[in-house]
Structures are given as C-alpha cells and as structure tokens.
Design a protein around this motif. Structure first.
Motif, short mmCIF file in Angstrom:
data_model
loop_
_atom_site.label_atom_id
_atom_site.label_comp_id
_atom_site.label_asym_id
_atom_site.label_seq_id
_atom_site.Cartn_x
_atom_site.Cartn_y
_atom_site.Cartn_z
N ALA A 104 10.19 11.72 2.46
CA ALA A 104 10.32 11.35 1.05
C ALA A 104 9.87 9.91 0.81
O ALA A 104 9.18 9.61 -0.18
CB ALA A 104 11.77 11.54 0.60
N GLU A 105 10.26 8.99 1.73
CA GLU A 105 9.84 7.59 1.57
C GLU A 105 8.32 7.47 1.63
O GLU A 105 7.70 6.76 0.83
CB GLU A 105 10.48 6.74 2.67
N ILE A 106 7.71 8.17 2.59
CA ILE A 106 6.25 8.12 2.70
C ILE A 106 5.60 8.80 1.50
O ILE A 106 4.57 8.34 0.99
CB ILE A 106 5.80 8.77 4.02
N GLY A 107 6.21 9.89 1.05
CA GLY A 107 5.62 10.68 -0.03
C GLY A 107 5.50 9.90 -1.33
O GLY A 107 4.43 9.88 -1.96
N TRP A 108 6.57 9.20 -1.75
CA TRP A 108 6.46 8.50 -3.03
C TRP A 108 5.52 7.31 -2.94
O TRP A 108 4.85 6.95 -3.92
CB TRP A 108 7.84 8.10 -3.55
N ARG A 109 5.42 6.70 -1.73
CA ARG A 109 4.44 5.62 -1.59
C ARG A 109 3.01 6.15 -1.66
O ARG A 109 2.12 5.53 -2.26
CB ARG A 109 4.67 4.89 -0.27
N LEU A 110 2.78 7.33 -1.04
CA LEU A 110 1.45 7.93 -1.14
C LEU A 110 1.13 8.31 -2.58
O LEU A 110 -0.03 8.20 -3.01
CB LEU A 110 1.38 9.17 -0.23
N LEU A 111 2.14 8.77 -3.32
CA LEU A 111 1.90 9.09 -4.72
C LEU A 111 1.51 7.85 -5.52
O LEU A 111 0.61 7.90 -6.37
CB LEU A 111 3.15 9.73 -5.32
N VAL A 112 2.16 6.73 -5.23
CA VAL A 112 1.81 5.48 -5.92
C VAL A 112 0.38 5.06 -5.58
O VAL A 112 -0.41 4.68 -6.45
CB VAL A 112 2.82 4.37 -5.56
N LEU A 113 0.02 5.15 -4.29
CA LEU A 113 -1.35 4.80 -3.89
C LEU A 113 -2.37 5.73 -4.52
O LEU A 113 -3.43 5.30 -4.98
CB LEU A 113 -1.46 4.84 -2.36
#
Length: 475
Positions: free
Chosen positions: A129-138
C-alpha cells in the motif's frame, strides 16, 4: 440495692464493647471483600479509619450513676473531628454500596482483546500500500507532465533539437575562442555556418528529387509493368483481370477520398508552417545556448533546492557529456551509413542516390527503426525502377552496412559513454513514437541515456555521503 445500678452499668458497657467489636469485624470484612473484587468500596479509607477510631473510643467504660466526672470543655479543634465522626457514623449505616460486576466463573473461556487495526493488516500488504500510493502520485505527475509537453510539443521539440545542434557545434565554438575570436563572434560564425550547411543540404535534396521526378515517374511505370508481367508468369497463378481489378479499386478509392486527400493537403500546409516555426525557434535557442550556456545552467541550478544543488551541479556536466557523446557518435555512424549505402546505390544505377543517402542519414537518428525504414525505402525504389535483381543487391548492401554499424561502429565510436540495453532502446523508441511521433522517437534514446547517467551519479553520490557520515563519528 445500691449495687444494682453499678451492675446494670457494667452490663451495658460490656454490651457496648461487644457491639463495637462486631462493627469492627463487619468493616474489616467489607474492606477485604472490596480489595478482592478490585474495588475501593463505598466508604473512603479516611472514613473507615474514623469509624474504627470512633469504635475504639467507645471502649471506655460508661460513667457510673452518681459518679462525678470532671472533663475539660471540648475545644474548637476537637469539635470538627467529632462532627466528622458523627457524620461518618451516621452515613455508614445509610450509604449504599454500588453494585459490583461479578467475576466470571473459572470454567468460562478467556476472550482475547481486539487487536489494533494497523497491526491486523499483514506487513506485506502495508508495504504494498505504501509503495502503491507513491507510484500513483508519480504516475499522476508524469501524466500531467506529458499533457503539458503535448500542449507545447513544438516548443519542446525545437528546444531539444537546439540541444542536439549545440552539442554538435560547441567544439567548434571552443576551438574558435582558443584561436582568439571573441565569444560572440565565434558563436555567430559557428551558428550561421552550421545552419547554412544544413540549408544547402536540404536544398540539394529537394533539387535532386525535383530534377529526377520525371525520370523516376517513367521508371516507376516501367517497373509496375515489369512487376505485372512477373506476376502473370509467376507460380502464384495471378490473372490479368485480377490485376486490373486491383488497379480499378485503387483508382476508385482515390476518387472517393478526394476530400480526405484535400484536407490532408491543408494539414500538410499547417505542418509546413509548424516546421518553419520550429526551425526558427531551434536557431534562436542554439544561438543563446552556444553564447550563454554556462550562465543558463547556473540559473537552472538556482531553481534547485539548496540541499540538492551540489548533487545536481555534479550530475549536469556528466549528463551533457553523455548527450554530446551520443550526438557526435550518432552523426558519425549516420554519415558512414549514408556514404557507403549511397555508394552502393549509385554503382547499382538506382536513381536519386543522393536524396536516398540523405534520408538514410536522417533516419539513422532513430535507433533500430530508422535503419529499417530507410533501407526499405531504398529497396522499394530499386525494385520499381531497376527490377528484382537490383533490389536484392541493394538489400544485401543495406544489411551488410547495418551489420558493420551495429557490431563494429557503434561499440567503437559510442563506447561506454552511451550504454543502453537493446530492450530499453526498443521500448523507449516505441513510447517516444506514441507520445511525440517521429520527434519523440528521435529524443527517446538520448533521454534514456542521460537519465541513466544522472541516476547512476546520484546513487553513487548518496552512497559516498552515507559512508562519509558513518565514518565521521569514528574519527
């Protein structure tokens, strides 16, 4: 008879002491039960102490009738405890003990407390989840950036072309400055000379195409007739009616799509205007980059946060060296391809050898895909003008030169300065073509090469800083 009052007084005193002991036992039992139940009880500790003191104070014998008792009058300080004792004694019998929750029986199963919701989520899911929302922001940031670039694509492509031309012409400016020319004059001479050479090459290509257009059209008709005869005599059993039907369908398609062709011509005029605008922007950008490139880079550095400025100051020159090596190496490789393939086309008597050589030079800036397109164009021209045998020979020449280029020239000329995996090249060219067309395909590979250089330098710098910080306390 005189002893009867004394006996009655002693009996009353004994009964009083017995009642006081019973009250003490009752208070002790209530306190013990409250402690066992984990409660403090209804009577505060101070009240229970006062009650016990009151009970103990009553142990004194009752006064005997007829006896004279001399006592000091109670002071004001003694009246308050007495009032408290009286109040406590009065409230001890009237205050109700609150209901206590009974303890569960021994045979009841133990009920575990509910865990924290964050602790209930598995560790892997939390990391995902932590990686996922950062990837969404990028991804959102990249999408917005791509939309902005698409809106100003002409300006972006013109500036990128100016960067390429600057990387190609900067050594000439440096050489002229070492010879004693001022920076402005060296920049002007180099820029004007470079664009004059490119303009002459373009004019020569257009002149060759227009001069050979009539001859080319005649040879195309002759080539089509020869292809038709070859199909009639081929083992594919193609009849003349089928060939005529294909030609009729092609003619009807062109006739029915006249409006589309006209609109395409108007779009071609628009594209021509955009190309001219882009050329002017590229010329002015190249002029200023050659003249004041160092100050422009310092201005860009001032936009970077101060903590990241040293790393960017070191990554910038390395990125520029990578871009310069790529542009110079690609120009040299493309020039060698154009010369040798053009010589082969010329000796095979294929018309428009010089324009085809220029097209081969330009398409060489699109890795992998450009060589295939330019080679296929040369083979098609040889097929429709000189026949199948000449087309096969042109194909052999193209494949031979491209194999030498891929296995000898590029590793030797580009070397380790621009090392990108072939899969990354293919994917970047495809992505660049989808986003920016031909210009995106040209820009994709140098962009990937520069990004690779910058990321590698920043990673090495971060590791070096971490080691230096770890060694500092030890020293």
């Amino acid at each position: 008879m005189s002893k009867v009052p004394g006996l009655l007084g002693a009996l009353g005193a004994g009964l009083t002491r017995m009642g006081q002991r019973l009250d003490e036992r009752r208070l002790e039992t209530e306190a013990r039960s409250a402690e066992e139940a984990g409660l403090d009880g209804s009577t505060p500790t101070a009240d229970r102490v006062r009650s016990a003191d009151r009970v103990r104070s009553d142990d004194s014998p009752a006064p005997v009738r007829g006896a004279t008792v001399t006592a000091d009058p109670p002071s004001a300080q003694d009246e308050a405890p007495a009032a408290d004792s009286a109040g406590s004694a009065g409230s001890a019998g009237t205050t109700a003990v609150p209901e206590q929750v009974p303890a569960p029986p021994a045979y009841a199963p133990a009920v575990a407390a509910r865990p924290d919701p964050v602790a209930a989520v598995p560790w892997g899911m939390r990391v995902a989840a932590e990686i996922g929302w950062r990837l969404l922001v990028l991804a959102g940031t990249l999408w917005v950036l791509m939309r902005v670039i698409s809106a100003v694509r002409l300006v972006v492509l013109a500036f990128v072309a100016a960067l390429f031309i600057t990387a190609l012409l900067q050594p000439t400016v440096s050489r002229l400055k070492r010879m004693g020319l001022p920076r402005g004059l060296a920049t002007a001479v180099t820029t004007i000379s470079g664009f004059i050479v490119m303009g002459l090459i373009g004019w020569f290509v257009v002149w060759q195409v227009m001069d050979n257009l009539d001859t080319l059209s005649e040879k195309v008709r002759a080539g089509i007739d020869e292809l038709k005869r070859w199909l009639l005599n081929s083992p594919f059993h193609v009849t003349e009616d089928q060939i005529n039907q294909v030609a009729k369908n092609l003619s009807d398609t062109i006739g029915h799509n006249t409006n589309e062709i006209t609109s395409a011509g108007l779009q071609g005029v628009t594209v021509l205007v955009e190309v001219l605008t882009g050329i002017l922007l590229a010329m002015f950008s190249t002029l200023f980059l050659l003249y004041d490139g160092k100050n422009i880079w310092h201005w860009v550095l001032r936009l970077v946060p101060e903590q990241a400025r040293p790393a960017m100051a070191g990554a910038g020159p390395r990125a520029w060296r990578t871009l310069t090596a790529y542009v110079r190496g690609t120009v040299i490789v493309a020039l060698i391809d154009a010369i040798f393939i053009g010589l082969g086309i010329y000796f095979l008597h294929v018309p428009m050898a010089v324009p085809l050589s220029v097209f081969i030079f330009l398409f060489a800036f699109i890795p992998l895909v450009g060589a295939v397109i330019s080679g296929a164009l040369a083979v098609v021209v040889a097929l429709v003008t000189e026949g199948v045998f000449t087309a096969v020979m042109v194909l052999v020449v193209v494949l031979l030169v491209q194999q030498i280029e891929g296995h000898v020239l590029q590793p030797f000329i580009l070397g380790r300065a621009v090392r990108v995996h072939p899969l990354a090249v293919v994917l970047s060219v495809a992505a660049g073509g989808l986003i920016g067309g031909i210009g995106g395909s040209v820009v994709a590979v140098p962009l990937v090469a520069v990004t690779n250089t910058v990321v590698g330098y920043l990673r090495a710098t971060a590791k070096e800083n971490a080691l230096r910080s770890a060694q500092a306390p030890e020293q």
